[in-house]
Design an enzyme around this catalytic site. Structure first.
Site, PDB file in Angstrom:
ATOM      1  N   LYS A  77     -17.961  -5.607 -29.989  1.00 51.96           N
ATOM      2  CA  LYS A  77     -16.611  -5.193 -29.646  1.00 51.96           C
ATOM      3  C   LYS A  77     -16.023  -4.091 -30.422  1.00 51.96           C
ATOM      4  O   LYS A  77     -15.661  -4.345 -31.524  1.00 51.96           O
ATOM      5  CB  LYS A  77     -15.544  -6.494 -29.486  1.00 51.96           C
ATOM      6  N   CYS A  98     -12.165   3.803 -45.491  1.00 49.57           N
ATOM      7  CA  CYS A  98     -11.911   2.593 -46.390  1.00 49.57           C
ATOM      8  C   CYS A  98     -12.128   2.873 -47.969  1.00 49.57           C
ATOM      9  O   CYS A  98     -11.190   2.216 -48.896  1.00 49.57           O
ATOM     10  CB  CYS A  98     -12.748   1.416 -46.160  1.00 49.57           C
ATOM     11  N   GLU A 144      -2.586  -0.219 -49.052  1.00 57.68           N
ATOM     12  CA  GLU A 144      -3.411   0.822 -48.260  1.00 57.68           C
ATOM     13  C   GLU A 144      -2.600   1.557 -47.363  1.00 57.68           C
ATOM     14  O   GLU A 144      -2.068   0.957 -46.643  1.00 57.68           O
ATOM     15  CB  GLU A 144      -4.657   0.141 -47.495  1.00 57.68           C
ATOM     16  N   GLU A 155     -15.664  -6.749 -44.088  1.00 57.25           N
ATOM     17  CA  GLU A 155     -15.508  -5.362 -44.879  1.00 57.25           C
ATOM     18  C   GLU A 155     -14.278  -4.958 -44.488  1.00 57.25           C
ATOM     19  O   GLU A 155     -13.935  -4.546 -43.502  1.00 57.25           O
ATOM     20  CB  GLU A 155     -16.580  -4.372 -44.657  1.00 57.25           C
TER      21      GLU A 155
END
Ligand code: NAD
Length: 491
Positions: A184, A292, A388, A258
């Protein structure tokens, strides 16, 4: 198409791939994939699946599992080698679709396609190496050895920021080790996902071994909750990842995560400033800050602070923001209006909290997804130095000495990547041993990794499963069994 086709002439038709068939079944309706650089020119349409679509794909994977495992590593590796050929041959087309949907520059997107070929080639080679171990036994004549068997049906859930490479670095080792996959992808890059699934399909992956389902996060939720899915490998945000972890581990499935990052780069007074400025600006602003591993905090030690800030400010001001299809563009748009709204809000909050703006890129085109890269100087009380913000924004923090620098670098809930700039061996050694991050770079940007080396983070940046990529990639996708083998009695 068949395995001799080497081109994908246009943006593919949006469709699921289930049991080897392309399907436009759309229980959730049809959605449009947008081009963030050209909001008036949609990239294409795609069908929205739902929980039943995910369940159909899992059924197809279950049906395909035994034959795929029985095929053996050699035949599986040959299919991956053919996928590598097609990734190389279709690199320009794949890059174009990814740039249209995600906004990144064409060279960046093309790099993902080429590294996908490399990943398939590497995982095909790895499939042919033994991972078994032999142990001595306390019983005379007995041998102890480990064998690995496939994990089972694997759910792959991926983000949009590396829409080609991240899916491939999960799918290739999953397939190489004998597992069928239900994938997905993120809703911002569905047609890129179709183009990737077509590569594997055309390379000869049998029906049901790689299934692609397009749809909202809730469909991903149904996939991870399905008891028939033995393991889920996820890359994305912390909140979604932790939710998936809770669901999968509660039903005793295996999960690999992750997640986000807040990556520091320490610049020491003895650093090569040319090298440091290029790496820090690229690490912070490259790919529009949507990595990231992007450099979110730049920690300047002592007197180097002022010169570093001046030189970074000049470099940030000169960046060229534009359409990723324009060869002159260094920084594309953010992926969506929503992504830009979050970045704008974070910038306004930083200013309200007292951050000093030292550079804002000029000449940014009009458009709902374009955002000027912004460099701040400030203190650790700023929210932006802890949370973040997924965009081209970074903050320079000043510290007085080495101990303070390492302490500040580690003072985060995240631990994905970190870097230092210095010529001092002692500081390099300290960085490698003391920085709490899965990746530590010495005189290099926090961004970037090689596909044959392990990749992953510490703390809230990853889960507890084995690292992705490299020769550790197969660990998540296999089960280890320990066999004790004694000769029978003499006849
Ligand atoms: P996201 O978490 O919003 O979405 C990731 C994927 O999860 C998408 O496919 C999404 O549709 C799906 N999803 C959403 N809700 C779900 C649910 N309830 N159940 C199952 N699946 C669901 O992340 P994003 O915005 O696509 O990506 C950006 C984030 O990814 C950032 O936080 C970034 O740091 C992180 N990221 C991490 C790495 C890494 O290697 N650590 C790499 C790239 C991106």
């Amino acid at each position: 198409m068949n395995s001799s086709d080497t081109s994908l002439s246009a943006v593919p038709t949006g469709a699921h791939l289930i049991g080897g068939d392309w399907s436009t079944h759309a229980p959730g309706g049809t959605a449009t994939s947008d081009n963030p650089a050209r909001p008036d020119e949609p990239v294409g349409e795609y069908p929205l699946g739902d929980a039943s679509t995910a369940a159909d794909a899992v059924s197809a994977a279950v049906d395909a599992q035994a034959a795929w495992t029985a095929l053996g590593f050699g035949a599986r590796a040959r299919i991956l080698e053919q996928a590598a050929v097609l990734f190389d041959a279709r690199a320009d087309d794949l890059a174009l679709v990814a740039t249209l949907e995600e906004g990144k520059t064409l060279p960046e997107a093309r790099g993902e396609a080429v590294l996908s070929a490399e990943t398939c080639r590497y995982q095909a080679g790895l499939a042919k190496t033994s991972t078994e171990r032999i142990f001595p036994s306390g019983t005379p004549g007995e041998t102890i050895r480990t064998v690995r068997s496939p994990l089972g049906v694997v759910g792959v859930i991926t983000p949009w920021n590396f829409p080609i490479l991240i899916p491939v670095w999960k799918i290739a080792p999953a397939l190489a080790t004998g597992n069928p996959v239900v994938w997905k992808p993120a809703s911002n890059t569905p047609l890129t996902a179709v183009a990737i699934a077509a590569v594997f399909h055309d390379a000869g992956v049998p029906p049901g071994v790689l299934n692609l389902v397009l749809g909202p996060g809730s469909m991903g939720g149904a996939l991870v909750a399905d008891e028939r899915v033995d393991g889920v490998t996820f890359t994305g945000s912390v909140g979604v990842g932790h939710g998936i972890r809770d669901v999968v581990t509660a039903r005793n499935g295996r999960v690999q995560l992750e997640l986000g990052g807040h990556n520091p780069c320490i610049v020491f007074p003895d650093a090569d400033l040319d090298m440091a400025v290029a790496a820090v600006v690229g690490g912070a602003m490259g790919a529009t800050g949507q990595k990231c591993t992007a450099t979110r905090r730049i920690i300047a030690v002592g007197d180097i602070h002022d010169e570093l800030v001046d030189r970074m400010a000049a470099a940030v001001s000169d960046l060229k923001v534009g359409d990723g299809q324009d060869p002159a563009t260094a920084i594309g748009p953010l992926v969506s209006r929503g992504a830009r709204a979050e970045v704008v809000e974070a910038i306004e909050q930083a200013r309200a909290e007292g951050a000093e703006t030292v550079a804002v890129t000029e000449g940014v085109p009009d458009g709902p997804c374009f955002q000027a890269p912004t460099l701040f100087v400030g203190g650790t009380d700023l929210t932006i130095t802890r949370e973040e913000v997924f965009g081209p924004v970074s903050t320079v923090l000043r510290v007085d000495d080495e101990d303070e620098a390492f302490a500040l670098a580690n003072d985060t809930e995240f631990g994905l990547s970190a870097s230092v700039f210095t010529n001092d061996l002692w500081k390099m050694d300290r960085a490698i041993n003391e920085m709490r991050a899965g990746i530590v770079k010495v005189n290099g940007p926090t961004t970037g990794s090689e596909i044959h080396a392990p990749f992953g983070g510490d703390k809230n940046s990853s889960g507890h499963a084995a690292r992705e990529q490299g020769d550790t990639a197969h660990e998540f996708f296999t089960r280890t069994r320990t066999a004790y083998i004694k000769p029978g009695s003499p006849r």
